[in-house]
Design a protein around this motif. Structure first.
Motif, short mmCIF file in Angstrom:
data_model
loop_
_atom_site.label_atom_id
_atom_site.label_comp_id
_atom_site.label_asym_id
_atom_site.label_seq_id
_atom_site.Cartn_x
_atom_site.Cartn_y
_atom_site.Cartn_z
N ASP A 245 0.82 -1.20 0.00
CA ASP A 245 0.00 0.00 0.00
C ASP A 245 0.86 1.26 0.00
O ASP A 245 2.08 1.21 -0.05
CB ASP A 245 -0.92 -0.01 1.22
CG ASP A 245 -0.13 -0.23 2.51
OD1 ASP A 245 0.49 0.74 3.00
OD2 ASP A 245 -0.09 -1.38 3.01
N MET A 246 0.19 2.39 0.09
CA MET A 246 0.85 3.69 0.00
C MET A 246 1.82 3.96 1.14
O MET A 246 2.70 4.82 1.01
CB MET A 246 -0.20 4.81 -0.06
CG MET A 246 -1.01 4.82 -1.33
SD MET A 246 -2.09 6.28 -1.46
CE MET A 246 -3.35 5.88 -0.24
N CYS A 247 1.70 3.25 2.25
CA CYS A 247 2.56 3.51 3.40
C CYS A 247 3.88 2.74 3.33
O CYS A 247 4.74 2.94 4.19
CB CYS A 247 1.83 3.14 4.69
SG CYS A 247 0.57 4.34 5.19
N GLN A 248 4.04 1.89 2.34
CA GLN A 248 5.24 1.07 2.27
C GLN A 248 6.40 1.83 1.62
O GLN A 248 6.22 2.87 1.00
CB GLN A 248 4.95 -0.21 1.48
CG GLN A 248 3.77 -1.00 2.01
CD GLN A 248 3.89 -1.31 3.50
OE1 GLN A 248 4.95 -1.75 3.96
NE2 GLN A 248 2.81 -1.09 4.23
N LYS A 249 7.61 1.25 1.74
CA LYS A 249 8.78 1.85 1.12
C LYS A 249 8.68 1.78 -0.40
O LYS A 249 7.92 0.98 -0.95
CB LYS A 249 10.04 1.14 1.60
CG LYS A 249 10.32 1.35 3.09
CD LYS A 249 11.60 0.66 3.51
CE LYS A 249 11.89 0.91 5.00
NZ LYS A 249 13.14 0.23 5.43
N ALA A 250 9.46 2.60 -1.05
CA ALA A 250 9.35 2.74 -2.51
C ALA A 250 9.49 1.41 -3.23
O ALA A 250 8.77 1.14 -4.20
CB ALA A 250 10.41 3.72 -3.02
N ALA A 251 10.39 0.55 -2.78
CA ALA A 251 10.62 -0.72 -3.46
C ALA A 251 9.50 -1.72 -3.23
O ALA A 251 9.39 -2.72 -3.94
CB ALA A 251 11.95 -1.32 -3.01
N THR A 252 8.66 -1.47 -2.23
CA THR A 252 7.61 -2.42 -1.84
C THR A 252 6.24 -2.01 -2.31
O THR A 252 5.41 -2.85 -2.67
CB THR A 252 7.59 -2.58 -0.30
OG1 THR A 252 8.88 -3.00 0.14
CG2 THR A 252 6.56 -3.61 0.14
N LYS A 253 5.97 -0.71 -2.33
CA LYS A 253 4.61 -0.24 -2.62
C LYS A 253 4.23 -0.48 -4.07
O LYS A 253 5.06 -0.42 -4.99
CB LYS A 253 4.46 1.24 -2.28
CG LYS A 253 5.23 2.19 -3.17
CD LYS A 253 4.94 3.65 -2.83
CE LYS A 253 5.40 4.02 -1.46
NZ LYS A 253 5.21 5.47 -1.19
N TRP A 254 2.96 -0.77 -4.27
CA TRP A 254 2.37 -0.93 -5.61
C TRP A 254 1.43 0.22 -5.94
O TRP A 254 1.08 0.41 -7.10
CB TRP A 254 1.61 -2.25 -5.71
CG TRP A 254 2.48 -3.46 -5.71
CD1 TRP A 254 3.85 -3.50 -5.79
CD2 TRP A 254 2.06 -4.83 -5.61
NE1 TRP A 254 4.30 -4.78 -5.76
CE2 TRP A 254 3.23 -5.63 -5.65
CE3 TRP A 254 0.82 -5.45 -5.50
CZ2 TRP A 254 3.17 -7.04 -5.59
CZ3 TRP A 254 0.76 -6.84 -5.44
CH2 TRP A 254 1.93 -7.61 -5.49
N VAL A 255 1.02 0.96 -4.91
CA VAL A 255 0.16 2.13 -5.10
C VAL A 255 0.90 3.33 -4.52
O VAL A 255 1.33 3.30 -3.36
CB VAL A 255 -1.21 1.95 -4.42
CG1 VAL A 255 -2.07 3.19 -4.64
CG2 VAL A 255 -1.92 0.71 -4.94
N GLU A 256 1.05 4.36 -5.33
CA GLU A 256 1.81 5.54 -4.90
C GLU A 256 0.98 6.45 -3.99
O GLU A 256 -0.25 6.48 -4.07
CB GLU A 256 2.30 6.32 -6.12
CG GLU A 256 3.32 5.56 -6.95
CD GLU A 256 4.61 5.27 -6.21
OE1 GLU A 256 5.03 6.13 -5.40
OE2 GLU A 256 5.18 4.19 -6.43
N ASP A 257 1.68 7.20 -3.14
CA ASP A 257 1.01 8.14 -2.24
C ASP A 257 0.88 9.50 -2.91
O ASP A 257 0.95 9.62 -4.14
CB ASP A 257 1.76 8.23 -0.92
CG ASP A 257 3.22 8.59 -1.12
OD1 ASP A 257 3.54 9.78 -1.07
OD2 ASP A 257 4.04 7.66 -1.35
N LEU A 258 0.71 10.55 -2.12
CA LEU A 258 0.48 11.89 -2.68
C LEU A 258 1.67 12.41 -3.48
O LEU A 258 1.49 13.13 -4.46
CB LEU A 258 0.15 12.87 -1.55
CG LEU A 258 -1.19 12.65 -0.86
CD1 LEU A 258 -1.27 13.46 0.42
CD2 LEU A 258 -2.34 13.02 -1.79
N VAL A 259 2.89 12.04 -3.07
CA VAL A 259 4.10 12.42 -3.80
C VAL A 259 4.76 11.12 -4.27
O VAL A 259 5.44 10.45 -3.49
CB VAL A 259 5.07 13.23 -2.93
CG1 VAL A 259 6.30 13.62 -3.74
CG2 VAL A 259 4.37 14.47 -2.36
N PRO A 260 4.52 10.70 -5.52
CA PRO A 260 5.02 9.41 -5.99
C PRO A 260 6.53 9.28 -5.87
O PRO A 260 7.28 10.22 -6.15
CB PRO A 260 4.57 9.38 -7.45
CG PRO A 260 3.41 10.31 -7.52
CD PRO A 260 3.73 11.39 -6.54
#
Length: 286
Positions: A245-260
């Motif tokens: 999810d959005m709270c994960q580290k860049a290498a782990t997340k599949w959905v980006e947060d407010l600042v990709p």
């Protein structure tokens, strides 16, 4: 009929014994079937790759899940008419974008269509815009739940209920225009984590994280129920995306947060997310 297949490789090595013949390469099945992808920005996947297709305003990426599915299933003909910002109304009607007009997505279907994927409804409910409205500087404050789930009425639940007959009508029309097609309704991936979130990295109050996460689950449940009611298949992308999810580290997340942190539109799947969605769709379509 679609034929699933992968790339076959003939394995060769230097022959120690000249009397032993080399194995023959594995023959590939011929490409077959016509696949049409319908959907919104979670399907078109803006900014995750090179821009392809027309109009440019639809922001289709060359590595979105429909293109990956088309390659995995080795379809003979592939059409992607998904468009960023699309609602159910744009499946049946035209969509004006910032750069060109997308024709009704259903116009791409015909009697020869053998596979249709449909990823739609999130913009009808308004999840992306709502996420921006929920931002807070205090994790103890949850403005969205306070505003939308008070006085005995849940506005977000009401939006999901109002979207249900729209999905029903779209699926009915898909059946009418492409009577021989296998239909796969594509669910939305898990964007929010279990628990209270990750404020201030993702500036949502604890109660709003739970409120939005539960609403997204109800929305996916509705899509799955509509798929079943219409004899369609459902691609569950929420389950495999948990923990990405959005709270994960860049290498782990599949959905980006407010600042990709990877090339993608904010609050949308990145390239890894699209690959995971493609796997779920291919499994459902096979």
């Amino acid at each position: 009929m679609l034929v699933a297949g992968g790339i076959g490789f003939g394995v060769y090595r230097a022959q120690q014994d000249s009397a032993s013949p080399a194995p023959s390469p594995v023959a590939l099945p011929p490409a077959s079937g016509k696949y049409v992808a319908l959907g919104d920005s979670y399907t078109s996947s803006p900014r995750t790759g090179a821009l392809v297709g027309t109009p440019p305003g639809c922001d289709r990426s060359d590595n979105n899940y429909p293109r990956l599915v088309a390659a995995q299933l080795r379809v003979a003909e592939f059409t992607d008419v998904s468009c960023s910002g699309a609602t159910t109304a744009n499946i049946t009607g035209t969509q004006q974008t910032a750069n060109g007009t997308n024709q009704p997505q259903l116009d791409s279907l015909d009697d020869a269509t053998t596979l249709v994927t449909l990823g739609i409804g999130g913009n009808d409910v308004g999840f992306i815009g709502l996420a921006h409205d929920c931002l807070t500087q205090d994790p103890a404050v949850s403005p969205c739940k306070a505003k939308m789930a008070s006085g005995g009425r849940d506005e977000l639940a009401a939006r999901i209920t109002a979207t249900t007959p729209k999905i029903d009508r779209v699926l009915t029309e898909i059946h009418e225009r492409a009577p021989k097609a296998k239909i796969v309704v594509v669910g939305y991936p898990s964007a929010l984590p279990d628990g209270g979130g990750c404020w201030p990295f993702l500036p949502l109050g604890t109660a709003d994280v739970a409120y939005l996460r539960d609403a997204a689950a109800k929305f996916n449940d509705m899509l799955a129920a509509q798929a079943k009611a219409h004899g369609a298949h459902y691609a569950d992308t929420a389950t495999p995306s948990k923990g990405h999810d959005m709270c994960q580290k860049a290498a782990t997340k599949w959905v980006e947060d407010l600042v990709p942190s990877s090339p993608a539109l904010s609050l949308h799947p990145n390239a890894n997310g699209e690959r995971a969605m493609a796997d779920a769709v291919t499994s459902a379509a096979s």
